[in-house]
Design an enzyme around this catalytic site. Sequence first.
Site, short mmCIF file in Angstrom:
data_model
loop_
_atom_site.label_atom_id
_atom_site.label_comp_id
_atom_site.label_asym_id
_atom_site.label_seq_id
_atom_site.Cartn_x
_atom_site.Cartn_y
_atom_site.Cartn_z
N CYS A 193 160.94 -40.50 51.03
CA CYS A 193 160.44 -40.30 52.39
C CYS A 193 159.08 -40.98 52.56
O CYS A 193 158.84 -41.67 53.56
CB CYS A 193 160.34 -38.81 52.69
SG CYS A 193 159.93 -38.44 54.42
N CYS A 194 158.20 -40.80 51.58
CA CYS A 194 156.88 -41.44 51.66
C CYS A 194 157.01 -42.96 51.64
O CYS A 194 156.26 -43.66 52.33
CB CYS A 194 156.00 -40.98 50.50
SG CYS A 194 155.36 -39.30 50.67
N CYS A 214 151.70 -34.98 56.30
CA CYS A 214 152.81 -34.69 57.19
C CYS A 214 153.05 -33.18 57.24
O CYS A 214 152.88 -32.47 56.25
CB CYS A 214 154.07 -35.41 56.71
SG CYS A 214 153.98 -37.21 56.83
N CYS A 256 155.30 -31.27 54.55
CA CYS A 256 154.88 -31.30 53.15
C CYS A 256 153.42 -30.90 52.95
O CYS A 256 152.83 -31.21 51.91
CB CYS A 256 155.12 -32.70 52.57
SG CYS A 256 156.86 -33.21 52.58
N CYS A 280 151.00 -40.03 47.93
CA CYS A 280 152.16 -40.47 48.71
C CYS A 280 152.70 -41.81 48.24
O CYS A 280 153.80 -42.21 48.61
CB CYS A 280 151.81 -40.54 50.19
SG CYS A 280 150.48 -41.70 50.57
#
Length: 255
Positions: free
Chosen positions: A127-128, A209, A212, A235
Amino acid sequence: MPRDTTSGAGLAPVAERVDELNARYRHHGATAVLERALTDAQVGRVAMVSSFGAESVVLLHLVSVVDKTTPVLFIDTHMLFPETLAYQAEVADKLGLTDIRRITAEPGKLSFEDPDNTLHQFSTDACCALRKTEPLERALNGYDAWITGRKRYQGATRAAVEFFEAEGDTRIKINPLAHWGREDLEDYMINNRLPRHPLVSQGYPSIGCAPCTSPVKPGEDPRAGRWRGSDKTECGIHFINGKAVRGPVTKENAA
């Protein structure tokens, strides 16, 4: 003094320039380091990268004092807290920054790899990479250096941060606030009457985010609320010796 915009060609290797810069500015303050970064031809083209998070306003203010036209890259992951988006607009307006560039993932890639916005539940690294690392790398293409807010007190993975770091053989990372502590930041914000991120008062000393990031308890590491419950600490936009930091610093990744 006008900021040099020449990029790449004619510059010495990154590691060589980093060593020279750190030797020359080892005993200087944040403003001198920042002025050096924004005016020295041997640093090249420079952009600032900012999350507009808990402490970002200090460095943004310093940049606005030195040169309001400095490009500021703001990575919008589309998963930020609403408070962060509102704060970004407030700070940019108050400081008169004239070149804020909102960086996002490519829409097609985002819809293909994370169509229902649940990728973070299965792989925070993926995702990062999709929402932060890859968009930032595209945005930094053509820049020789970038300014970050990394500070030594923020945790074990940042305990040895210097003013200037080599990001592999690609570019220089500039950390004007490397040696500042939490008290220095607090004093600076008070003395300059800078606006606070609204989530700080709710227990968020480090803000990423929304899915998280969680509040931090008294006595915990300031970044303990980032990816809580995992060994992930960065990240992926920050590196040690050219490698993304995924967990605690070890002899292998810190040497």
